[in-house]
Design a protein around this motif. Structure first.
Motif, mmCIF file in Angstrom:
data_model
loop_
_atom_site.group_PDB
_atom_site.id
_atom_site.type_symbol
_atom_site.label_atom_id
_atom_site.label_comp_id
_atom_site.label_asym_id
_atom_site.label_seq_id
_atom_site.Cartn_x
_atom_site.Cartn_y
_atom_site.Cartn_z
ATOM 1 N N ILE A 149 -5.510 0.045 -10.356
ATOM 2 C CA ILE A 149 -4.811 1.115 -10.059
ATOM 3 C C ILE A 149 -3.807 1.617 -10.851
ATOM 4 N N ASP A 170 0.630 -1.252 -0.041
ATOM 5 C CA ASP A 170 0.091 0.005 -0.036
ATOM 6 C C ASP A 170 0.915 1.212 -0.180
ATOM 7 N N LEU A 200 -0.549 4.206 -10.587
ATOM 8 C CA LEU A 200 0.142 5.136 -9.810
ATOM 9 C C LEU A 200 1.215 5.532 -10.926
ATOM 10 N N ARG A 248 -9.076 -2.505 -3.671
ATOM 11 C CA ARG A 248 -8.384 -3.583 -4.336
ATOM 12 C C ARG A 248 -9.578 -4.443 -4.879
ATOM 13 N N PHE A 290 -4.670 1.892 -1.347
ATOM 14 C CA PHE A 290 -4.808 1.025 -2.294
ATOM 15 C C PHE A 290 -5.669 -0.123 -1.722
#
Lengths: 62, 277
Positions: free
Chosen positions: A54, A31, A56, A50, A46
């Motif tokens: 995601i 995370d 990033l 879940r 995060f």
């Protein structure tokens, strides 16, 4: 905790080897531990999302 | 920097389809500079300015850096180059955003869509309505229960976050979280409670001070980093901050950093003296 409140620690860490290797494809994603958002978003970790996807991105402006 | 509008495009293209964008501003620029950039580029996605990654798992040695975390919680992409194909492959696995694993029957499609759109109050109403039908199948009842539980879990997580934040004097986080509850559970008792809590925060001088202090120290941090300030300036600035915000928890929080910096300065001065002998 401030990123730069660890300034001294960061100076000590400069040039040190990776404590663990950087994440690669297939690794479990840890995370993200954020202590300050420009504006606090709706999802702050995060783990809250879940099961979804995601993206990033780390960026700068130079 | 052409990636920035592209990220906005991705955000819009996949809104409600299970994509969550998080970003990190990984350069030592002042907060005001970043804020101007965000405004100029119309950036709408979350932006972290301070984070912990002690093991340096997230490699930001070269920017921009991108990671895609797939539906299984594993890294599906990292590095440079085009990632849209991987993104689309992962998103194709998301049928009902936020409801991974729930077997959504046709009767619960609208509830699932409301959940994906984060209209949790509506998702709950629709799930309950589907479950109340006399001819609801076992699968429909199970799906309705699962969606209702997800809504309850989301509410619980948000309330917990807001309340813990208040206890820890993390008032920016508390305020933002009550705002989420107010928005996402509109027209419910939860929204009313959130509104009341927000009003209390507004009237709470200590909370306002803590929010001001939290922002001030992060702005100061970045300013000192950006100008590559000497350690003496760091120490002096932090001490002035601690004095100005002595009524705030942040005065205590920066003490260890000040002590550490003073120790390091002392050690560096002694080394210098030795070298001069």
């Amino acid at each position: 905790m401030l990123r730069i409140a660890l300034l001294a620690a960061a100076l000590l860490m400069a040039g040190s080897a990776w404590a663990q290797s950087p994440l690669k494809t297939g690794d479990n994603a840890p995370d993200l531990n954020v202590s300050y958002w420009l504006d606090v978003p709706e999802f702050t970790s995060f783990s809250e999302v879940r099961g979804d996807v995601i993206l990033l991105k780390a960026w700068g402006s130079n | 920097m052409r990636q920035l509008p592209h990220m906005n495009e991705l955000q819009e293209k996949y809104a409600g389809k299970g994509l969550h964008i998080f970003t990190i501003y990984a350069q030592n620029h002042p907060v005001e500079h970043i804020r101007s950039l965000v405004k100029d580029k119309g950036i709408k996605y979350p932006l972290a300015l301070s984070w912990q990654d002690e093991d340096q798992r997230w490699d930001m040695s070269s920017l921009p850096a991108v990671w895609i975390i797939g539906t299984d919680g594993k890294i599906a992409f990292t590095g440079k180059g085009s990632y849209e194909k991987v993104l689309e492959e992962q998103l194709a696995k998301v049928k009902y955003p936020g409801l991974g694993g729930v077997n959504v029957t046709p009767e619960l499609e609208s509830a699932a869509k409301a959940f994906a759109a984060r209209d949790y109050a509506q998702a709950l109403r629709l799930a309950e309505a589907a479950a109340e039908k006399s001819d609801a199948s076992d699968a429909t009842l199970a799906a309705a229960e699962a969606i209702s539980e997800r809504v309850a879990d989301r509410l619980k997580a948000l309330k917990n976050r807001a309340e813990v934040a208040e206890v820890e004097n993390a008032w920016r986080l508390a305020e933002a979280t009550w705002q989420v509850i107010e928005r996402r559970f509109a027209k419910t008792d939860e929204a009313a409670e959130a509104a009341a809590r927000l009003q209390k925060i507004k009237e709470n001088k200590k909370a306002q001070l803590e929010m001001e202090a939290e922002t001030a120290i992060h702005v100061l941090d970045r300013d000192l980093q950006f100008k590559e300030a000497a350690i003496e300036e760091w120490i002096d600035s932090y001490k002035k901050f601690a004095e100005k915000y002595k009524e705030s928890v942040w005065a205590e929080k920066v003490k260890p950093a000040i002590e550490r910096m003073e120790e390091d300065k002392k050690a560096a001065d002694e080394e210098k003296k030795k070298a001069q002998k």
